[in-house]
Design an enzyme around this catalytic site. Sequence first.
Site, PDB file in Angstrom:
ATOM      1  N   GLU A  38      39.590  35.423  42.174  1.00 14.86           N
ATOM      2  CA  GLU A  38      39.206  34.965  43.037  1.00 14.86           C
ATOM      3  C   GLU A  38      38.485  33.584  42.695  1.00 14.86           C
ATOM      4  O   GLU A  38      38.523  32.228  43.583  1.00 14.86           O
ATOM      5  CB  GLU A  38      39.148  35.380  44.507  1.00 14.86           C
ATOM      6  CG  GLU A  38      39.057  34.868  45.522  1.00 14.86           C
ATOM      7  CD  GLU A  38      39.157  34.797  46.744  1.00 14.86           C
ATOM      8  OE1 GLU A  38      38.459  36.108  46.731  1.00 14.86           O
ATOM      9  OE2 GLU A  38      38.946  34.520  48.306  1.00 14.86           O
ATOM     10  N   ASP A  65      39.995  40.560  42.755  1.00 14.74           N
ATOM     11  CA  ASP A  65      39.407  39.834  43.909  1.00 14.74           C
ATOM     12  C   ASP A  65      37.691  40.894  43.696  1.00 14.74           C
ATOM     13  O   ASP A  65      37.854  41.851  43.853  1.00 14.74           O
ATOM     14  CB  ASP A  65      40.063  40.852  45.610  1.00 14.74           C
ATOM     15  CG  ASP A  65      39.001  39.765  46.417  1.00 14.74           C
ATOM     16  OD1 ASP A  65      38.612  38.628  46.098  1.00 14.74           O
ATOM     17  OD2 ASP A  65      40.193  39.528  47.255  1.00 14.74           O
ATOM     18  N   ILE A 112      35.335  40.923  45.598  1.00 18.19           N
ATOM     19  CA  ILE A 112      35.055  41.533  47.143  1.00 18.19           C
ATOM     20  C   ILE A 112      36.052  41.053  48.125  1.00 18.19           C
ATOM     21  O   ILE A 112      36.180  39.609  48.238  1.00 18.19           O
ATOM     22  CB  ILE A 112      33.606  40.583  48.074  1.00 18.19           C
ATOM     23  CG1 ILE A 112      32.938  41.183  46.239  1.00 18.19           C
ATOM     24  CG2 ILE A 112      33.331  41.719  49.183  1.00 18.19           C
ATOM     25  CD1 ILE A 112      31.132  40.600  47.091  1.00 18.19           C
ATOM     26  N   ASP A 113      36.903  41.601  48.381  1.00 19.11           N
ATOM     27  CA  ASP A 113      37.839  41.333  49.195  1.00 19.11           C
ATOM     28  C   ASP A 113      37.100  41.947  50.597  1.00 19.11           C
ATOM     29  O   ASP A 113      36.960  42.980  50.785  1.00 19.11           O
ATOM     30  CB  ASP A 113      38.961  42.420  48.978  1.00 19.11           C
ATOM     31  CG  ASP A 113      39.843  42.030  50.136  1.00 19.11           C
ATOM     32  OD1 ASP A 113      40.205  40.686  50.666  1.00 19.11           O
ATOM     33  OD2 ASP A 113      41.151  42.508  50.975  1.00 19.11           O
ATOM     34  N   THR A 138      34.814  39.603  52.401  1.00 25.98           N
ATOM     35  CA  THR A 138      33.192  38.918  51.835  1.00 25.98           C
ATOM     36  C   THR A 138      32.570  38.372  53.254  1.00 25.98           C
ATOM     37  O   THR A 138      31.707  38.887  53.464  1.00 25.98           O
ATOM     38  CB  THR A 138      33.747  37.444  51.746  1.00 25.98           C
ATOM     39  OG1 THR A 138      34.212  37.896  50.028  1.00 25.98           O
ATOM     40  CG2 THR A 138      31.884  36.971  51.012  1.00 25.98           C
ATOM     41  N   ASP A 146      43.948  39.075  47.258  1.00 27.83           N
ATOM     42  CA  ASP A 146      44.136  39.705  48.329  1.00 27.83           C
ATOM     43  C   ASP A 146      45.350  41.173  48.637  1.00 27.83           C
ATOM     44  O   ASP A 146      44.388  42.403  48.859  1.00 27.83           O
ATOM     45  CB  ASP A 146      44.724  39.156  49.562  1.00 27.83           C
ATOM     46  CG  ASP A 146      43.789  37.942  49.828  1.00 27.83           C
ATOM     47  OD1 ASP A 146      42.286  38.649  49.332  1.00 27.83           O
ATOM     48  OD2 ASP A 146      43.746  37.057  50.431  1.00 27.83           O
TER      49      ASP A 146
HETATM   50  P1  2AM Z   1      37.986  37.870  51.722  1.00 24.12           P
HETATM   51  O1  2AM Z   1      37.673  38.578  52.040  1.00 24.12           O
HETATM   52  O2  2AM Z   1      38.147  38.043  50.088  1.00 24.12           O
HETATM   53  O3  2AM Z   1      38.363  36.228  51.469  1.00 24.12           O
HETATM   54  C1  2AM Z   1      41.556  39.395  55.711  1.00 24.12           C
HETATM   55  O4  2AM Z   1      42.317  38.515  56.943  1.00 24.12           O
HETATM   56  C2  2AM Z   1      42.100  39.508  54.630  1.00 24.12           C
HETATM   57  O5  2AM Z   1      42.328  37.946  54.569  1.00 24.12           O
HETATM   58  C3  2AM Z   1      40.884  39.734  53.336  1.00 24.12           C
HETATM   59  O6  2AM Z   1      42.105  40.407  52.372  1.00 24.12           O
HETATM   60  C4  2AM Z   1      39.870  38.432  53.224  1.00 24.12           C
HETATM   61  O7  2AM Z   1      40.453  38.499  51.558  1.00 24.12           O
HETATM   62  C5  2AM Z   1      41.793  37.234  53.144  1.00 24.12           C
HETATM   63  N1  2AM Z   1      41.708  36.170  53.663  1.00 24.12           N
HETATM   64  C6  2AM Z   1      40.183  35.126  54.334  1.00 24.12           C
HETATM   65  N2  2AM Z   1      40.233  34.332  54.218  1.00 24.12           N
HETATM   66  C7  2AM Z   1      40.845  33.787  53.758  1.00 24.12           C
HETATM   67  C8  2AM Z   1      41.823  32.264  52.769  1.00 24.12           C
HETATM   68  N3  2AM Z   1      41.486  30.998  53.224  1.00 24.12           N
HETATM   69  N4  2AM Z   1      42.818  32.702  51.978  1.00 24.12           N
HETATM   70  C9  2AM Z   1      43.432  33.834  52.046  1.00 24.12           C
HETATM   71  N5  2AM Z   1      43.103  35.078  52.570  1.00 24.12           N
HETATM   72  C10 2AM Z   1      41.770  34.772  52.807  1.00 24.12           C
HETATM   73 CA    CA Z   2      36.862  38.088  48.250  1.00 26.61          CA
END
Ligand code: 2AM
Ligand code: CA
Length: 255
Positions: A62, A78, A80-81, A83, A207
């Site tokens: 990512e 990913d 950190i999923d 974040t 994700d």
């Molecule tokens: P992340 O923490 O790796 O950004 C929350 O609804 C989920 O959506 C999480 O898995 C988060 O992953 C992801 N997410 C958050 N912002 C995003 C974005 N702009 N595009 C795609 N996924 C996103």
């Molecule tokens: Ca992430």
Amino acid sequence: MKDILINGVKKAGEILKEDFYRPKTVSNKGVADLVTETDLKIEEFLKKYFYKQLPDYKFVGEETSLDLSFKEKCLIVDPIDGTTNFVHRFPFVGISVGVYENLNPVAATVFNPIMDELYYAEVGKGAFLNGSRIFVSTQSKIENSLLATGFPYGFVEKNKKDILAKLEKILSNSRGVRRAGAASLDLCYVARGVFDGYYEGGLKPWDVAAGVLIVSEAGGKISNMNGGNFSFEDEYIVASNKIIHNELIEVLCGI
Ligand code: 2AM
Ligand code: CA
């Protein structure tokens, strides 16, 4: 493959755990799209680790390697999923690695080092949590189901009406709705039968790359919002225990 993946995410998990309660330096990729030094550190670690351990596989991460023109063999990562959860010390965070060959998932792992939950699946061999086989729930009624969803930043702003309409539908038709903030783990919670169903729009391949295999190996179903085969280009992903799948889509789409 199994040992390489598990050892990799366990080592990456130590980095995540070490930083979890520390003050963080946060940068913004978008309005509320956060990235921390730990995201970058973990991705850097995994990139080097996999380059050594699985040199035939192209690394797609990512934070640094967004090239999604998948070759025959690739790792979709990913670091950190969840974040935002990480920044706020909400312990629903996962390190997610999906192994793909010719666009098909062949192995996957998601590790939450804070809750010490390691999910692993291999195609045709089942899904596991900390070494024990897991299965989706047997719930057949949507009104008795616990469902989950998420709202990725950016997607919400562009699709507020549709998101709220879907939420309204499932709020009145299910036992409850959770929004925990890490798609990879939401999928694992469907796989282990905690959530009966889950849907979310606007996600990126990293994700869901690992979670989709973990759900299907646990006996669940993954589709797009039309009930067709899910692909990374689809706007929505829907996951369930298979039994409530069609009804869930009907409710969400107001059919
Ligand atoms: P992340 O923490 O790796 O950004 C929350 O609804 C989920 O959506 C999480 O898995 C988060 O992953 C992801 N997410 C958050 N912002 C995003 C974005 N702009 N595009 C795609 N996924 C996103
Ligand atoms: Ca992430």
